[in-house]
Design a protein around this motif. Structure first.
Motif, PDB file in Angstrom:
ATOM      1  N   ILE A 287       3.040  25.932  -3.896  1.00  0.00           N
ATOM      2  CA  ILE A 287       4.333  25.317  -3.539  1.00  0.00           C
ATOM      3  C   ILE A 287       4.053  24.131  -2.614  1.00  0.00           C
ATOM      4  O   ILE A 287       2.954  23.999  -2.071  1.00  0.00           O
ATOM      5  CB  ILE A 287       5.307  26.335  -2.882  1.00  0.00           C
ATOM      6  N   LYS A 288       5.068  23.283  -2.464  1.00  0.00           N
ATOM      7  CA  LYS A 288       4.810  22.019  -1.765  1.00  0.00           C
ATOM      8  C   LYS A 288       5.306  22.094  -0.323  1.00  0.00           C
ATOM      9  O   LYS A 288       6.354  21.532   0.022  1.00  0.00           O
ATOM     10  CB  LYS A 288       5.465  20.875  -2.538  1.00  0.00           C
ATOM     11  N   VAL A 289       4.569  22.835   0.484  1.00  0.00           N
ATOM     12  CA  VAL A 289       4.959  22.999   1.884  1.00  0.00           C
ATOM     13  C   VAL A 289       3.997  22.237   2.786  1.00  0.00           C
ATOM     14  O   VAL A 289       2.800  22.114   2.480  1.00  0.00           O
ATOM     15  CB  VAL A 289       5.014  24.499   2.288  1.00  0.00           C
TER      16      VAL A 289
ATOM     17  N   SER B   1       0.868  -1.174   0.000  1.00  0.00           N
ATOM     18  CA  SER B   1       0.000   0.000   0.000  1.00  0.00           C
ATOM     19  C   SER B   1       0.908   1.227   0.000  1.00  0.00           C
ATOM     20  O   SER B   1       2.123   1.099  -0.066  1.00  0.00           O
ATOM     21  CB  SER B   1      -0.898  -0.013   1.235  1.00  0.00           C
ATOM     22  N   PHE B   2       0.313   2.405   0.076  1.00  0.00           N
ATOM     23  CA  PHE B   2       1.134   3.616   0.116  1.00  0.00           C
ATOM     24  C   PHE B   2       1.437   3.921   1.579  1.00  0.00           C
ATOM     25  O   PHE B   2       0.743   4.695   2.237  1.00  0.00           O
ATOM     26  CB  PHE B   2       0.392   4.788  -0.536  1.00  0.00           C
ATOM     27  N   SER B   3       2.460   3.226   2.107  1.00  0.00           N
ATOM     28  CA  SER B   3       2.802   3.470   3.506  1.00  0.00           C
ATOM     29  C   SER B   3       4.313   3.340   3.676  1.00  0.00           C
ATOM     30  O   SER B   3       5.000   2.872   2.763  1.00  0.00           O
ATOM     31  CB  SER B   3       2.062   2.495   4.416  1.00  0.00           C
TER      32      SER B   3
ATOM     33  N   ASN C  48       0.252  23.197   3.849  1.00  0.00           N
ATOM     34  CA  ASN C  48      -0.911  22.974   2.970  1.00  0.00           C
ATOM     35  C   ASN C  48      -1.594  21.657   3.321  1.00  0.00           C
ATOM     36  O   ASN C  48      -2.811  21.518   3.191  1.00  0.00           O
ATOM     37  CB  ASN C  48      -0.485  22.877   1.503  1.00  0.00           C
ATOM     38  N   TYR C  49      -0.791  20.682   3.701  1.00  0.00           N
ATOM     39  CA  TYR C  49      -1.325  19.346   3.951  1.00  0.00           C
ATOM     40  C   TYR C  49      -1.959  19.291   5.331  1.00  0.00           C
ATOM     41  O   TYR C  49      -2.984  18.634   5.531  1.00  0.00           O
ATOM     42  CB  TYR C  49      -0.219  18.300   3.732  1.00  0.00           C
ATOM     43  N   ALA C  50      -1.359  20.025   6.287  1.00  0.00           N
ATOM     44  CA  ALA C  50      -1.978  20.140   7.613  1.00  0.00           C
ATOM     45  C   ALA C  50      -3.342  20.810   7.453  1.00  0.00           C
ATOM     46  O   ALA C  50      -4.340  20.370   8.027  1.00  0.00           O
ATOM     47  CB  ALA C  50      -1.081  20.947   8.540  1.00  0.00           C
TER      48      ALA C  50
ATOM     49  N   LEU D 179       9.259   2.641  -6.319  1.00  0.00           N
ATOM     50  CA  LEU D 179       9.968   3.170  -5.149  1.00  0.00           C
ATOM     51  C   LEU D 179       9.628   4.654  -5.033  1.00  0.00           C
ATOM     52  O   LEU D 179       9.944   5.440  -5.929  1.00  0.00           O
ATOM     53  CB  LEU D 179      11.482   2.995  -5.316  1.00  0.00           C
ATOM     54  N   TYR D 180       8.968   5.022  -3.954  1.00  0.00           N
ATOM     55  CA  TYR D 180       8.630   6.430  -3.735  1.00  0.00           C
ATOM     56  C   TYR D 180       9.836   7.137  -3.127  1.00  0.00           C
ATOM     57  O   TYR D 180      10.470   6.623  -2.199  1.00  0.00           O
ATOM     58  CB  TYR D 180       7.420   6.525  -2.800  1.00  0.00           C
ATOM     59  N   ILE D 181      10.134   8.300  -3.670  1.00  0.00           N
ATOM     60  CA  ILE D 181      11.293   9.066  -3.217  1.00  0.00           C
ATOM     61  C   ILE D 181      10.789  10.334  -2.553  1.00  0.00           C
ATOM     62  O   ILE D 181      10.004  11.084  -3.152  1.00  0.00           O
ATOM     63  CB  ILE D 181      12.199   9.422  -4.424  1.00  0.00           C
ATOM     64  N   ARG D 182      11.206  10.561  -1.342  1.00  0.00           N
ATOM     65  CA  ARG D 182      10.705  11.713  -0.587  1.00  0.00           C
ATOM     66  C   ARG D 182      11.857  12.640  -0.174  1.00  0.00           C
ATOM     67  O   ARG D 182      12.501  12.435   0.838  1.00  0.00           O
ATOM     68  CB  ARG D 182       9.932  11.193   0.634  1.00  0.00           C
ATOM     69  N   PRO D 183      12.136  13.651  -0.971  1.00  0.00           N
ATOM     70  CA  PRO D 183      13.069  14.701  -0.557  1.00  0.00           C
ATOM     71  C   PRO D 183      12.378  15.632   0.451  1.00  0.00           C
ATOM     72  O   PRO D 183      11.180  15.927   0.311  1.00  0.00           O
ATOM     73  CB  PRO D 183      13.387  15.433  -1.862  1.00  0.00           C
TER      74      PRO D 183
ATOM     75  N   CYS E 251      -4.689  13.382 -10.860  1.00  0.00           N
ATOM     76  CA  CYS E 251      -3.374  12.908 -11.275  1.00  0.00           C
ATOM     77  C   CYS E 251      -2.270  13.455 -10.389  1.00  0.00           C
ATOM     78  O   CYS E 251      -2.340  14.583  -9.908  1.00  0.00           O
ATOM     79  CB  CYS E 251      -3.115  13.261 -12.736  1.00  0.00           C
ATOM     80  N   GLY E 252      -1.258  12.617 -10.159  1.00  0.00           N
ATOM     81  CA  GLY E 252      -0.119  13.004  -9.343  1.00  0.00           C
ATOM     82  C   GLY E 252       0.852  11.845  -9.247  1.00  0.00           C
ATOM     83  O   GLY E 252       0.540  10.740  -9.699  1.00  0.00           O
ATOM     84  N   THR E 253       2.002  12.095  -8.666  1.00  0.00           N
ATOM     85  CA  THR E 253       3.007  11.042  -8.554  1.00  0.00           C
ATOM     86  C   THR E 253       2.473   9.852  -7.771  1.00  0.00           C
ATOM     87  O   THR E 253       2.548   8.704  -8.211  1.00  0.00           O
ATOM     88  CB  THR E 253       4.270  11.597  -7.861  1.00  0.00           C
ATOM     89  N   ALA E 254       1.929  10.136  -6.590  1.00  0.00           N
ATOM     90  CA  ALA E 254       1.425   9.055  -5.750  1.00  0.00           C
ATOM     91  C   ALA E 254       0.151   8.467  -6.361  1.00  0.00           C
ATOM     92  O   ALA E 254      -0.004   7.250  -6.454  1.00  0.00           O
ATOM     93  CB  ALA E 254       1.162   9.572  -4.343  1.00  0.00           C
ATOM     94  N   ALA E 255      -0.735   9.335  -6.816  1.00  0.00           N
ATOM     95  CA  ALA E 255      -2.041   8.889  -7.326  1.00  0.00           C
ATOM     96  C   ALA E 255      -1.938   8.310  -8.741  1.00  0.00           C
ATOM     97  O   ALA E 255      -2.838   7.610  -9.182  1.00  0.00           O
ATOM     98  CB  ALA E 255      -3.009  10.065  -7.329  1.00  0.00           C
TER      99      ALA E 255
HETATM  100  C1  COI Z   1       2.900  12.887  -4.348  1.00  0.00           C
HETATM  101  O1  COI Z   1       2.069  12.565  -5.172  1.00  0.00           O
HETATM  102  O2  COI Z   1       4.101  12.641  -4.472  1.00  0.00           O
HETATM  103  C2  COI Z   1       2.531  13.597  -3.150  1.00  0.00           C
HETATM  104  O3  COI Z   1       3.389  14.196  -2.568  1.00  0.00           O
HETATM  105  C3  COI Z   1       1.169  13.556  -2.654  1.00  0.00           C
HETATM  106  C4  COI Z   1       1.208  13.270  -1.196  1.00  0.00           C
HETATM  107  C5  COI Z   1       0.021  13.831  -0.571  1.00  0.00           C
HETATM  108  C6  COI Z   1       1.421  11.820  -0.923  1.00  0.00           C
END
Ligand code: COI
Ligand code: PLP
Length: 338
Positions: free
Chosen positions: A181-183, A9-11, A186-188, A121-125, A279-283
């Motif tokens: 911007i990706k701060v 899953s996405f975890s 916004n998500y909080a 592989l999800y990459i999180r900078p 649409c998005g990287t994760a989605a």
């Molecule tokens: C992404 O799609 O990479 C994101 O950062 C969305 C995030 C809410 C998981």
């Protein structure tokens, strides 16, 4: 290693290494490799108090040829620069960003899921203000780090129709705020509405513009697009994140002979769309079967047979083919890891 790749899953899953770089005395240090999933920061760090924090999200894919491909990393580097400028953080040079991402993937190759699994592989900078301040000011010190984790689909449904909810009570971003911007803030800001929508069975909130509630902005974790009359239509707005996936889909849509429009989309227009998606990287692409306007008790449906529409399907397969290296990469979007 005992990972059930096809059922990820996405975890978060621990991997072997992450890479880190510290900004001190006005300059970036050397990239460091760490095997710890902990960071040690000052309790008065600006990231903790004043939200001086930005992040990115991109993915690496293992191809049929066993090569590892990273998708559009330079675009993420540029977007992080724009986030840094937006909230007054030290700027990570594009070359440092790209090197850190490649290194983090390289050191964790065994966590890049096999081709057949469909996982990636999800990459999180991550960039955070680590320097202590009590007054509201930018920090003098920063930490840039990149971790990776193998993931499956963001929405558990994968490439299946989901529903999204319009709830005018909640805003994600102010009209001239930080929505572009990706701060972290916004998500909080979107957590309460997002969790409420989930409880009600929706995959996401579809936000309308905060000023007038007239135009479509985006979904909580992804951009919005609609298809009609052989045209790919996606919002133009000062308060949405410029999605790299969306930008790619605009190009792919053109290549497929569709017209494309990037313009304000009045919410009133939704009932004219033949297909809708997030649409998005994760989605990736998450096709939307229904939009429920919870304030007006109205529903808009975009599928007759319970299946994603033909244009959405075609775009999805084309995008995946490029990301996994099934098809040639005419735009140089992919970085193949040495
Ligand atoms: C992404 O799609 O990479 C994101 O950062 C969305 C995030 C809410 C998981
Ligand atoms: N919109 C928001 C709010 C997001 O968090 C994301 C994810 O990064 C996107 C859109 C999609 O952007 P991208 O395609 O660059 O991942």
């Amino acid at each position: 290693m005992n990972i059930d790749w096809s059922n990820l899953s996405f975890s978060y899953l621990d991997t072997d290494y992450n890479v880190r770089c510290y900004y001190r005395n006005g300059k970036w240090g050397e990239l460091e490799v760490s095997s710890s999933n902990q960071i040690n920061i000052h309790m008065a760090a600006t990231a903790l108090h004043y939200g001086q924090e930005a992040f990115e999200g991109l993915k690496a894919y293992r191809g049929k040829d066993d090569k590892i491909r990273i998708f559009r990393v330079e675009e993420n580097a540029r977007r992080m620069l724009s986030s840094s400028k937006g909230i007054m953080m030290a700027e990570v040079p594009e070359a440092l960003f790209v090197e850190a991402v490649k290194k983090a993937v390289s050191l964790n190759k065994r966590f890049v899921p096999p081709y057949e699994s469909g996982a990636s592989l999800y990459i999180r900078p991550l960039l955070i203000g680590t320097g202590p301040k009590v007054g509201v000011q930018p920090a003098d010190e920063y930490l840039f780090l990149v971790f990776v984790t193998p993931v499956g689909p963001y929405f558990k449904e994968g490439f299946k129709l989901t529903s999204v909810a319009v709830m005018r009570e909640y805003d994600r971003a102010a009209p001239r705020g930080t929505g572009n911007i990706k701060v972290g803030g916004n998500y909080a800001a979107g957590l309460r509405a997002g969790m409420l929508a989930k409880e009600k069975g929706y995959s996401a909130v579809l936000y309308l513009d905060s000023r007038e509630k007239k135009y479509i902005d985006e979904c909580g974790p992804a951009n919005f697009f609609g298809i009609k009359d052989n045209t790919y239509i996606t919002p133009e707005s000062r308060s949405i994140l410029p999605s790299i996936t969306n930008k790619s889909l605009v190009q792919l849509a053109k290549d497929m002979g569709l017209k494309t429009e990037i313009r304000p989309i009045p919410f009133d227009e939704v009932d004219t769309f033949e297909e809708v998606g997030q649409c998005g990287t994760a989605a990736v692409i998450s096709p939307v079967g229904r939009i429920d306007d919870l304030d007006n008790n109205k529903s808009y449906s975009f599928s007759k047979d319970g299946e994603p529409g033909p244009v959405t399907k075609k775009l999805y397969h084309k995008l995946r083919a490029l990301q996994y290296g099934d098809e040639p990469d005419p735009y140089g979007w992919v970085t193949i890891l040495e």
